[in-house]
Design an enzyme around this catalytic site. Structure first.
Site, PDB file in Angstrom:
ATOM      1  N   GLY A  11       0.837  -1.209   0.000  1.00 13.24           N
ATOM      2  CA  GLY A  11       0.000   0.000   0.000  1.00 13.24           C
ATOM      3  C   GLY A  11       0.863   1.246   0.000  1.00 13.24           C
ATOM      4  O   GLY A  11       1.799   1.340   0.785  1.00 13.24           O
ATOM      5  N   ARG A  72       1.112  -5.021  -5.548  1.00  5.78           N
ATOM      6  CA  ARG A  72       1.083  -6.231  -4.723  1.00  5.78           C
ATOM      7  C   ARG A  72       1.280  -7.346  -5.737  1.00  5.78           C
ATOM      8  O   ARG A  72       0.507  -7.471  -6.681  1.00  5.78           O
ATOM      9  CB  ARG A  72      -0.255  -6.359  -4.007  1.00  5.78           C
ATOM     10  CG  ARG A  72      -0.554  -5.131  -3.106  1.00  5.78           C
ATOM     11  CD  ARG A  72      -1.609  -5.443  -2.090  1.00  5.78           C
ATOM     12  NE  ARG A  72      -2.192  -4.240  -1.538  1.00  5.78           N
ATOM     13  CZ  ARG A  72      -1.834  -3.692  -0.372  1.00  5.78           C
ATOM     14  NH1 ARG A  72      -0.882  -4.224   0.351  1.00  5.78           N
ATOM     15  NH2 ARG A  72      -2.444  -2.620   0.075  1.00  5.78           N
ATOM     16  N   ASP A 103       5.215  -4.568   6.228  1.00  7.36           N
ATOM     17  CA  ASP A 103       5.822  -5.830   6.691  1.00  7.36           C
ATOM     18  C   ASP A 103       5.781  -6.933   5.629  1.00  7.36           C
ATOM     19  O   ASP A 103       6.715  -7.735   5.541  1.00  7.36           O
ATOM     20  CB  ASP A 103       5.197  -6.294   8.011  1.00  7.36           C
ATOM     21  CG  ASP A 103       3.688  -6.416   7.953  1.00  7.36           C
ATOM     22  OD1 ASP A 103       3.085  -5.959   6.958  1.00  7.36           O
ATOM     23  OD2 ASP A 103       3.105  -6.972   8.897  1.00  7.36           O
ATOM     24  N   THR A 125       4.147   2.769   5.472  1.00 12.55           N
ATOM     25  CA  THR A 125       2.733   2.377   5.459  1.00 12.55           C
ATOM     26  C   THR A 125       1.975   3.296   6.403  1.00 12.55           C
ATOM     27  O   THR A 125       2.478   3.618   7.487  1.00 12.55           O
ATOM     28  CB  THR A 125       2.510   0.907   5.879  1.00 12.55           C
ATOM     29  OG1 THR A 125       1.134   0.729   6.229  1.00 12.55           O
ATOM     30  CG2 THR A 125       3.344   0.483   7.077  1.00 12.55           C
ATOM     31  N   ASP A 127      -0.364   2.536   8.206  1.00 15.66           N
ATOM     32  CA  ASP A 127      -0.920   1.795   9.350  1.00 15.66           C
ATOM     33  C   ASP A 127      -0.077   1.866  10.636  1.00 15.66           C
ATOM     34  O   ASP A 127      -0.583   1.561  11.708  1.00 15.66           O
ATOM     35  CB  ASP A 127      -1.111   0.323   8.987  1.00 15.66           C
ATOM     36  CG  ASP A 127      -2.247   0.127   7.999  1.00 15.66           C
ATOM     37  OD1 ASP A 127      -3.027   1.063   7.799  1.00 15.66           O
ATOM     38  OD2 ASP A 127      -2.338  -0.980   7.426  1.00 15.66           O
ATOM     39  N   ASP A 129       2.131  -0.223  11.632  1.00 10.46           N
ATOM     40  CA  ASP A 129       1.916  -1.549  12.238  1.00 10.46           C
ATOM     41  C   ASP A 129       3.127  -2.487  12.128  1.00 10.46           C
ATOM     42  O   ASP A 129       2.954  -3.698  12.105  1.00 10.46           O
ATOM     43  CB  ASP A 129       0.695  -2.216  11.575  1.00 10.46           C
ATOM     44  CG  ASP A 129       0.894  -2.440  10.074  1.00 10.46           C
ATOM     45  OD1 ASP A 129       1.860  -1.883   9.521  1.00 10.46           O
ATOM     46  OD2 ASP A 129       0.087  -3.170   9.469  1.00 10.46           O
ATOM     47  N   ARG A 171      -5.666  -2.494   8.908  1.00 11.25           N
ATOM     48  CA  ARG A 171      -6.130  -3.886   8.815  1.00 11.25           C
ATOM     49  C   ARG A 171      -6.111  -4.593  10.163  1.00 11.25           C
ATOM     50  O   ARG A 171      -7.112  -5.093  10.632  1.00 11.25           O
ATOM     51  CB  ARG A 171      -5.205  -4.654   7.859  1.00 11.25           C
ATOM     52  CG  ARG A 171      -5.728  -4.789   6.482  1.00 11.25           C
ATOM     53  CD  ARG A 171      -4.713  -5.453   5.608  1.00 11.25           C
ATOM     54  NE  ARG A 171      -3.439  -4.741   5.583  1.00 11.25           N
ATOM     55  CZ  ARG A 171      -2.481  -4.980   4.724  1.00 11.25           C
ATOM     56  NH1 ARG A 171      -2.616  -5.934   3.843  1.00 11.25           N
ATOM     57  NH2 ARG A 171      -1.352  -4.298   4.740  1.00 11.25           N
TER      58      ARG A 171
HETATM   59  P1  ADP Z   1       2.713  -4.287   2.717  1.00 17.34           P
HETATM   60  O1  ADP Z   1       4.145  -4.283   2.337  1.00 17.34           O
HETATM   61  O2  ADP Z   1       2.102  -2.906   2.655  1.00 17.34           O
HETATM   62  O3  ADP Z   1       2.465  -5.005   4.020  1.00 17.34           O
HETATM   63  P2  ADP Z   1       1.696  -6.621   1.265  1.00 17.34           P
HETATM   64  O4  ADP Z   1       1.476  -7.431   2.485  1.00 17.34           O
HETATM   65  O5  ADP Z   1       0.670  -6.673   0.190  1.00 17.34           O
HETATM   66  O6  ADP Z   1       1.892  -5.069   1.578  1.00 17.34           O
HETATM   67  O7  ADP Z   1       3.092  -7.077   0.644  1.00 17.34           O
HETATM   68  C1  ADP Z   1       3.600  -6.456  -0.536  1.00 17.34           C
HETATM   69  C2  ADP Z   1       4.186  -7.494  -1.442  1.00 17.34           C
HETATM   70  O8  ADP Z   1       5.317  -8.130  -0.794  1.00 17.34           O
HETATM   71  C3  ADP Z   1       3.276  -8.663  -1.790  1.00 17.34           C
HETATM   72  O9  ADP Z   1       2.378  -8.339  -2.821  1.00 17.34           O
HETATM   73  C4  ADP Z   1       4.283  -9.707  -2.233  1.00 17.34           C
HETATM   74  O10 ADP Z   1       4.740  -9.484  -3.541  1.00 17.34           O
HETATM   75  C5  ADP Z   1       5.445  -9.457  -1.261  1.00 17.34           C
HETATM   76  N1  ADP Z   1       5.371 -10.406  -0.147  1.00 17.34           N
HETATM   77  C6  ADP Z   1       4.583 -10.365   0.937  1.00 17.34           C
HETATM   78  N2  ADP Z   1       4.756 -11.430   1.724  1.00 17.34           N
HETATM   79  C7  ADP Z   1       5.676 -12.212   1.111  1.00 17.34           C
HETATM   80  C8  ADP Z   1       6.290 -13.478   1.421  1.00 17.34           C
HETATM   81  N3  ADP Z   1       5.983 -14.147   2.542  1.00 17.34           N
HETATM   82  N4  ADP Z   1       7.196 -13.943   0.545  1.00 17.34           N
HETATM   83  C9  ADP Z   1       7.525 -13.264  -0.559  1.00 17.34           C
HETATM   84  N5  ADP Z   1       6.986 -12.083  -0.901  1.00 17.34           N
HETATM   85  C10 ADP Z   1       6.078 -11.550  -0.083  1.00 17.34           C
HETATM   86  O1  F6P Z   2      -1.836   0.672   3.356  1.00 23.36           O
HETATM   87  C1  F6P Z   2      -2.407  -0.139   4.344  1.00 23.36           C
HETATM   88  C2  F6P Z   2      -3.830  -0.354   4.018  1.00 23.36           C
HETATM   89  O2  F6P Z   2      -4.288   0.933   3.785  1.00 23.36           O
HETATM   90  C3  F6P Z   2      -4.736  -1.034   5.035  1.00 23.36           C
HETATM   91  O3  F6P Z   2      -5.085  -0.255   6.110  1.00 23.36           O
HETATM   92  C4  F6P Z   2      -5.902  -1.440   4.168  1.00 23.36           C
HETATM   93  O4  F6P Z   2      -6.633  -2.487   4.709  1.00 23.36           O
HETATM   94  C5  F6P Z   2      -5.228  -1.845   2.910  1.00 23.36           C
HETATM   95  O5  F6P Z   2      -4.009  -1.124   2.850  1.00 23.36           O
HETATM   96  C6  F6P Z   2      -6.060  -1.638   1.685  1.00 23.36           C
HETATM   97  O6  F6P Z   2      -5.268  -1.531   0.557  1.00 23.36           O
HETATM   98  P1  F6P Z   2      -5.659  -1.952  -0.917  1.00 23.36           P
HETATM   99  O7  F6P Z   2      -7.048  -1.521  -1.158  1.00 23.36           O
HETATM  100  O8  F6P Z   2      -4.651  -1.224  -1.732  1.00 23.36           O
HETATM  101  O9  F6P Z   2      -5.493  -3.432  -1.000  1.00 23.36           O
END
Ligand code: ADP
Ligand code: F6P
Length: 319
Positions: A11, A72, A103, A125, A127, A129, A171
């Site tokens: 995000g 993502r 994370d 982010t 959040d 978090d 979230r």
């Molecule tokens: P954020 O970084 O905001 O927490 P996501 O959880 O969507 O957002 O993670 C971003 C991207 O990081 C994912 O779309 C994926 O490509 C990669 N990613 C997340 N978790 C893993 C994992 N366990 N192993 C490899 N890549 C990951």
């Molecule tokens: O960036 C974090 C966050 O805004 C969360 O609070 C929310 O649930 C999520 O991303 C939604 O993101 P998207 O609609 O891009 O999947």
């Protein structure tokens, strides 16, 4: 370390642009060639590298979103996807990577480090978090956006004597709800870190009503319940006229606040310094007001905690 790349993932958050700027400018200052990766891990797997010079990050310090764009990526979760990314970086001669994201993005970066590739993370982010840091870039701007929106809602809430339920992002974390709820004087703040007690929410509303309060604001974090559901329960139990506002993605936009620009500049420069020092698999963080770094594995294993004293403070001030 001669060539490094930087990407934004997950995000987006206000402050990602000043963080990109800091990585590029600090990298060049340290004698490195810096490349931007388009669309997070998707671009990394395509080898979508753009050379970044000093001018390429001019005029972005005040802009929301991310000029590198974000994604993502499902494919990057697989070992095949990660190997593709490693092969592309090898071919382009990239020998270090800065990942700006949440994370999830760090779990992905950790996979590259497991294969021996130097990666450093910058927490970005709204959040707030991520374990291992007291602050994530974008949080301050998002909270200010929410406060500004709720102040406006309060005007109409007061004119029409209504109860407003505001659903905010986060979230699994209640930070945005708690900070904004405290800053707008919300009657109740509903967050995942504290058990939801609808009796208590109702009792506080009724108590306020008794002493002549005609409008109320309740802030709910999306991770607990929907604003609509909370409104339905309140209306059913109190008969008060309710309205719901879901602030949604507007919380992710806007010009980064001064604090976010400051954090982004410091963390961006620190990430480059860590790569140059030979660190890998670590995330820049803020702890007790100091810039620190912590292994990705710690950030993934530990749980982010919320300052519950703020929750109790908010409750005690909105009696
Ligand atoms: P954020 O970084 O905001 O927490 P996501 O959880 O969507 O957002 O993670 C971003 C991207 O990081 C994912 O779309 C994926 O490509 C990669 N990613 C997340 N978790 C893993 C994992 N366990 N192993 C490899 N890549 C990951
Ligand atoms: O960036 C974090 C966050 O805004 C969360 O609070 C929310 O649930 C999520 O991303 C939604 O993101 P998207 O609609 O891009 O999947």
């Amino acid at each position: 370390m001669k060539k490094i790349a930087v990407l934004t993932s997950g995000g987006d958050a206000p402050g990602m642009n000043p963080a990109i700027r800091a990585v590029v400018r600090r990298g060049i200052y340290k004698g490195l060639s810096v490349f931007g990766v388009q669309q997070g891990y998707d671009g990394l797997m395509r080898g979508d590298f753009v050379p970044m010079d000093l001018g390429s990050v001019g005029d972005i310090i005040h802009r929301g979103g991310t000029v590198l764009r974000s994604a993502r990526s499902e494919e990057f979760r697989t070992p095949e996807g990660q190997n593709k990314a490693l092969a592309c970086m090898k071919e382009a001669g990239i020998d270090g990577l800065v990942v700006i994201g949440g994370d999830g993005s760090f779990r992905g970066a950790g996979k590259l480090t497991e294969q021996g590739f130097p990666t450093v993370g910058i927490p970005g982010t709204i959040d707030n978090d991520i374990a291992g840091t007291d602050y994530t870039i974008g949080f301050d701007t998002a909270v200010n956006t929410v406060v500004d929106a709720i102040d406006k809602i309060r005007d109409t809430a007061s004119s029409h004597e209504r109860t407003y339920i505001i659903e905010v992002m986060g979230r699994d974390a209640g930070d945005i709800a708690l900070w904004s709820g405290l800053c707008v004087g919300a009657e109740s703040i509903i967050i995942p870190e504290a058990p939801v007690d609808m009796d208590d929410v109702v009792q506080r509303l009724e108590q306020g009503n008794k002493r002549g309060k005609k409008h109320s604001i309740i802030v709910v974090a999306e991770g607990v319940s929907s604003g609509a559901e909370v409104a339905r329960m309140i209306q059913e139990r109190t008969g008060l006229e309710t309205r719901v506002t879901v602030l949604g993605h507007l919380q992710r936009g806007g010009s980064p606040s001064a604090y976010d620009r400051m954090m982004a500049s410091q963390m961006g420069a620190k990430a480059v310094d860590l790569l140059v020092e030979g660190q890998k698999g670590v995330m820049v963080g803020l702890k007790g007001g100091q810039l620190v770094h912590a292994p990705f594995v710690d950030a993934a294993r530990d749980k982010h905690t919320l300052d519950m004293s703020m929750y109790h403070l908010a409750r005690s001030l909105s009696i």
